[in-house]
Write a protein that holds these residues in place. Structure first.
Motif, PDB file in Angstrom:
ATOM      1  N   SER A 526       0.766  -1.277   0.182  1.00  0.00           N
ATOM      2  CA  SER A 526       0.019   0.016   0.012  1.00  0.00           C
ATOM      3  C   SER A 526       0.825   1.253  -0.033  1.00  0.00           C
ATOM      4  CB  SER A 526      -0.849   0.055   1.431  1.00  0.00           C
ATOM      5  OG  SER A 526       0.152   0.274   2.384  1.00  0.00           O
ATOM      6  N   SER A 527       0.212   2.269  -0.293  1.00  0.00           N
ATOM      7  CA  SER A 527       0.970   3.642  -0.155  1.00  0.00           C
ATOM      8  C   SER A 527       1.535   3.939   1.301  1.00  0.00           C
ATOM      9  CB  SER A 527       0.061   4.667  -0.529  1.00  0.00           C
ATOM     10  OG  SER A 527       0.564   5.757  -0.313  1.00  0.00           O
ATOM     11  N   ARG A 549       3.572   5.970  -7.842  1.00  0.00           N
ATOM     12  CA  ARG A 549       2.632   5.177  -8.260  1.00  0.00           C
ATOM     13  C   ARG A 549       1.997   4.563  -7.223  1.00  0.00           C
ATOM     14  NH1 ARG A 549       6.274   1.546 -11.702  1.00  0.00           N
ATOM     15  NH2 ARG A 549       4.596  -0.166 -12.020  1.00  0.00           N
ATOM     16  N   LEU A 552      -0.996   6.819  -6.073  1.00  0.00           N
ATOM     17  CA  LEU A 552      -2.253   6.932  -6.752  1.00  0.00           C
ATOM     18  C   LEU A 552      -3.502   6.068  -6.497  1.00  0.00           C
ATOM     19  CD1 LEU A 552      -1.944   8.753  -9.368  1.00  0.00           C
ATOM     20  CD2 LEU A 552      -1.323   6.753 -10.744  1.00  0.00           C
ATOM     21  N   TYR A 553      -3.060   4.769  -5.682  1.00  0.00           N
ATOM     22  CA  TYR A 553      -4.265   3.687  -5.390  1.00  0.00           C
ATOM     23  C   TYR A 553      -4.309   3.957  -3.816  1.00  0.00           C
ATOM     24  CZ  TYR A 553      -3.240   2.631 -10.231  1.00  0.00           C
ATOM     25  OH  TYR A 553      -2.839   2.629 -11.483  1.00  0.00           O
ATOM     26  N   ARG A 554      -4.183   5.154  -3.180  1.00  0.00           N
ATOM     27  CA  ARG A 554      -3.848   4.858  -1.857  1.00  0.00           C
ATOM     28  C   ARG A 554      -5.352   4.450  -1.254  1.00  0.00           C
ATOM     29  NH1 ARG A 554      -3.478  10.106  -2.658  1.00  0.00           N
ATOM     30  NH2 ARG A 554      -4.952  11.316  -1.996  1.00  0.00           N
ATOM     31  N   ASP A 555      -6.288   4.620  -2.043  1.00  0.00           N
ATOM     32  CA  ASP A 555      -7.727   4.398  -1.329  1.00  0.00           C
ATOM     33  C   ASP A 555      -8.233   3.102  -1.862  1.00  0.00           C
ATOM     34  OD1 ASP A 555      -7.852   6.843   0.237  1.00  0.00           O
ATOM     35  OD2 ASP A 555      -8.485   7.817  -1.545  1.00  0.00           O
ATOM     36  N   ASP A 556      -7.463   2.304  -2.581  1.00  0.00           N
ATOM     37  CA  ASP A 556      -8.130   1.034  -3.296  1.00  0.00           C
ATOM     38  C   ASP A 556      -7.109  -0.166  -2.847  1.00  0.00           C
ATOM     39  OD1 ASP A 556      -8.796  -0.970  -4.779  1.00  0.00           O
ATOM     40  OD2 ASP A 556      -9.747   0.240  -6.021  1.00  0.00           O
ATOM     41  N   LEU A 559      -6.162  -2.296  -5.785  1.00  0.00           N
ATOM     42  CA  LEU A 559      -5.442  -1.824  -6.950  1.00  0.00           C
ATOM     43  C   LEU A 559      -4.060  -1.405  -6.254  1.00  0.00           C
ATOM     44  CD1 LEU A 559      -7.769   0.589  -9.019  1.00  0.00           C
ATOM     45  CD2 LEU A 559      -6.722  -1.724  -9.500  1.00  0.00           C
ATOM     46  N   SER A 560      -3.823  -1.269  -4.987  1.00  0.00           N
ATOM     47  CA  SER A 560      -2.691  -0.961  -4.342  1.00  0.00           C
ATOM     48  C   SER A 560      -1.747  -2.298  -4.366  1.00  0.00           C
ATOM     49  CB  SER A 560      -2.742  -0.710  -2.843  1.00  0.00           C
ATOM     50  OG  SER A 560      -3.295   0.730  -2.701  1.00  0.00           O
ATOM     51  N   GLU A 563      -0.454  -2.852  -8.065  1.00  0.00           N
ATOM     52  CA  GLU A 563       0.677  -1.966  -8.375  1.00  0.00           C
ATOM     53  C   GLU A 563       1.900  -2.200  -7.593  1.00  0.00           C
ATOM     54  OE1 GLU A 563       0.081   0.217 -10.497  1.00  0.00           O
ATOM     55  OE2 GLU A 563       2.089   1.200 -10.507  1.00  0.00           O
TER      56      GLU A 563
END
Ligand SMILES: Cc1cc2nc3c(=O)[nH]c(=O)nc-3n(C[C@H](O)[C@H](O)[C@H](O)COP(=O)(O)OP(=O)(O)OC[C@H]3O[C@@H](n4cnc5c(N)ncnc54)[C@H](O)[C@@H]3O)c2cc1C
Ligand SMILES: [Zn+2]
Length: 620
Positions: A526-527, A549, A552-556, A559-560, A563
């Motif tokens: 995760s981010s 990168r 960009l997907y910190r809330d998902d 997707l995190s 990535e």
């Protein structure tokens, strides 16, 4: 008559313990410093030994070198302390007894803590003080490490013609801690020119006599023995040596019969012990022949290797090898761990590696989990071993246990210090560092215990060592790898790296090293995970591109994860042509991620092989 001549002529009596007596007076400070602050007490000990009949007394300088004095902040007083010690001994001797300058061994079982260069520097300084004050001889005592003793004897022989008395100490009767038989060790010391070779400390008379029974009379040198009074007892927090001087007297006769011509005492002995031995063996003509009993040879060490899977360093030498860290859980729920281990086995990894309470926080014992996955899924586990939680006894016992369990892959690390973990006040043991641990595991592979005892069988550990490339000075880290190879490391496993440039840098800095390196890749989850690693974990730097990168997907979460996997795949792409070994680290038991990356590595490796084959056909 000079000491040289006296030694040729008759049996001489040495003195007994200095430390034990000073301690019994209630003085529990740096014993060597007492030459300055409690000179009267030191003088009285010497006088008591002279009065008891000692022909040879030793200066109170056992630990009077800068390495040992530094423990008390006294490293700048080497000269004053040695000079005072020699003057006191001479005052007590009154030219009736010989005064030898005592130099004690510095290294115990840890070689790494005092490198030979330090041994040499420290010894030279002490020796020059002794030569300046004109002692009658130099006495080296309590050397468990043969390499150290040979080093100092060699220096002493170059610097002086005074008699050199050189004594080893053994944990086990008959062998030194590196497994060298006593006879062989004494021969090596004699070859360097020592005038007296012998044994002191650690063993009481019984075991010392037993050890000397196997030793023939030296060709030129004189044999010496300074046993402890007995085995020590522990009473009210103090070591005591309960013996009767009469027993010591009988033992001295047996030591004499074994050829000892300089007989004294070490820890626990007192003027009463010395008086007792003086009464029985002082001045006797030395024995001139000795029969070594023919004994049944101990069972030969098993050399046939039990059937085992190829070692990881062998696999990584030959071609692609994937190992995956899956750490034992911090809680008692184990389902996910076992599912992960099974999934990784099914994915075809070469080993599952299990950390040893990494970050100094307790988890379920890695040996327990390794044993279970070995049994349940036929996984070849790699067990990390940290020096933080186990002393020498615990480490040897642990390794013998692993061998018995059929676990032969280990990673030897010093280990994260307790300060950073769940119990900041807990003791960090560190009897050994990673270097010495590697060395001693390799000693077990020769069938020899840490203390030199034959184990009757050889272990077959393949020893990995840690490589941390996340440091400011990569060349220093590479220097540590080279040193770990000297200590016996078979291969390396790296901390995770987080940029393609870094992978290339690591490759360039290590390409001269033949031992395989498993390069570390840990997928980001995760981010927040990326930011934590970048900002809080010392040495780890993530590029702003990677952090962006992940951000960009910190809330998902899904997707995190994707990535994180995509980034790990690009790192793997960069690593595949440079390193055979890939070390994946499973974050938070999320084994699906490392299974996916394992599949990816296998596919890419296959593609590369096929490309090579087809290129080959094309060329033909
Ligand atoms: C693959 C891997 C697995 C690990 N597994 C565990 C584990 O299971 N349990 C655990 O507690 N820890 C584990 N660690 C952490 C490890 O103990 C620390 O990262 C350690 O500082 C480096 O490895 P080492 O213990 O072999 O240290 P060593 O190389 O023996 O170094 C010991 C000391 O020197 C310092 N040092 C190391 N490298 C340098 C350098 N280049 N320059 C200056 N000083 C340096 C260290 O900070 C440490 O204090 C692991 C590390 C790696 C790479
Ligand atoms: Zn002793």
């Amino acid at each position: 008559m000079k000491l040289h001549e006296a030694l040729q002529e008759r049996t001489l009596i040495g003195d007994g313990a200095m430390g034990t007596l000073l301690y019994s007076y209630g003085i529990d400070l740096c014993f060597e410093e007492l030459n300055l602050s409690h000179s009267k007490e030191v003088l009285n000990v010497h006088k008591a030994y002279v009065h008891a009949g000692a022909d040879v007394i030793q200066t109170n300088t056992y630990g009077a070198n800068y390495v040992k004095l530094a423990r008390y902040g006294l490293e700048d007083q080497v000269k004053e302390i040695n000079t005072a010690a020699i003057k006191l001994a001479k005052e007590a001797a009154q030219n009736q007894s010989y005064v030898v300058g005592t130099v004690g061994g510095i290294r115990g079982i840890q070689k790494q803590t005092t490198p030979l260069e330090e041994v040499k520097r420290s010894f030279r300084e002490q020796l020059y003080c002794m030569l300046f004050e004109e002692v009658d001889g130099i006495l080296f005592e309590t050397y468990f490490d043969l390499e150290e003793l040979l080093t100092v004897v060699e220096i002493a022989k170059k610097e002086t013609n005074l008699p050199i008395i050189a004594q080893v100490s053994m944990h086990e009767p008959g062998v030194l801690q590196d497994g060298t038989p006593l006879t062989e060790a004494l021969e090596l010391i004699e070859e360097l020119g020592a005038d007296v070779v012998g044994v002191n400390c650690r063993l009481g008379p019984y075991h010392m006599i037993q050890a000397l029974e196997e030793v023939p009379l030296p060709k030129k040198a004189v044999l010496s023995a300074y046993p402890n009074a007995s085995l020590p007892d522990y009473e009210d927090g103090r070591l005591v040596y309960p013996t009767d001087p009469t027993y010591f007297q009988k033992s001295a006769i047996q030591l004499y019969e074994q050829g000892a011509r300089l007989i004294g005492g070490c820890c626990g002995t007192t003027p009463d012990h010395i008086q007792a031995i003086a009464e029985s063996v002082k001045g006797r003509a030395p024995i001139t022949s000795k029969t070594i009993p023919v004994r049944e040879q101990p069972a030969a060490i098993e050399v046939t290797e039990k059937e085992r899977k190829p070692h990881l360093h062998e696999l990584a030498h030959q071609g692609r090898s994937i190992i995956v860290e899956l750490d034992p859980p911090k809680r008692l729920k184990t389902d996910r761990f076992f599912q992960g281990a099974k999934a990784l086995k099914d994915a075809g990894v070469d080993s599952v590696t299990l950390a040893d309470n990494s970050l100094a926080s307790p988890r379920i014992s890695n040996t327990a989990m390794a044993t279970l996955i070995h049994k349940k899924y036929d996984i070849n586990p790699l067990v990390h071993i940290s020096c933080r939680d186990r002393n020498l006894i615990g480490l040897q016992s642990h390794l013998m246990g692993l061998h018995t369990l059929g676990i032969h892959e280990v990673l030897a690390v010093t280990g994260d210090p307790t300060k950073i973990g769940d119990f900041p006040g807990a003791t960090s043991v560190y009897d050994l560092s990673s270097f010495d641990l590697i060395h001693y595991i390799k000693q077990l592979n020769k069938g020899i215990s840490f203390s030199g005892k034959p184990l009757g069988e050889k272990t077959s550990f393949s020893v990995a060592a840690a490589f941390n490339p996340n440091v400011r000075n990569l060349n220093r880290a590479v220097g540590r790898l080279e040193k770990k190879i000297k200590y016996g490391a078979d291969y390396f496993i790296s901390q995770p790296v987080y940029s393609e440039e870094q992978i290339l840098e690591v490759y360039e800095a290590t390409k001269h090293i033949e031992s395989p390196i498993y390069i570390g890749v840990m997928p980001l989850t995760s981010s927040r995970n990326a930011e934590f690693l970048h900002n809080e974990v010392p040495g780890i730097t993530l590029s702003s591109e990677i952090r962006d990168r992940m951000d960009l997907y910190r809330d998902d979460p899904a997707l995190s994860k994707d990535e994180g996997i995509a980034i790990a795949k690009s790192l793997i792409d960069a690593a595949l042509d440079l390193f055979n070994g890939i070390y994946l680290i499973t974050p938070f038991l999320r084994y699906e991620m490392t299974v996916e990356l394992t599949n990816y590595i296998q596919e890419k490796t296959k593609e590369r092989q096929e490309r090579k084959v087809s290129n080959g056909i094309h060329i033909i």
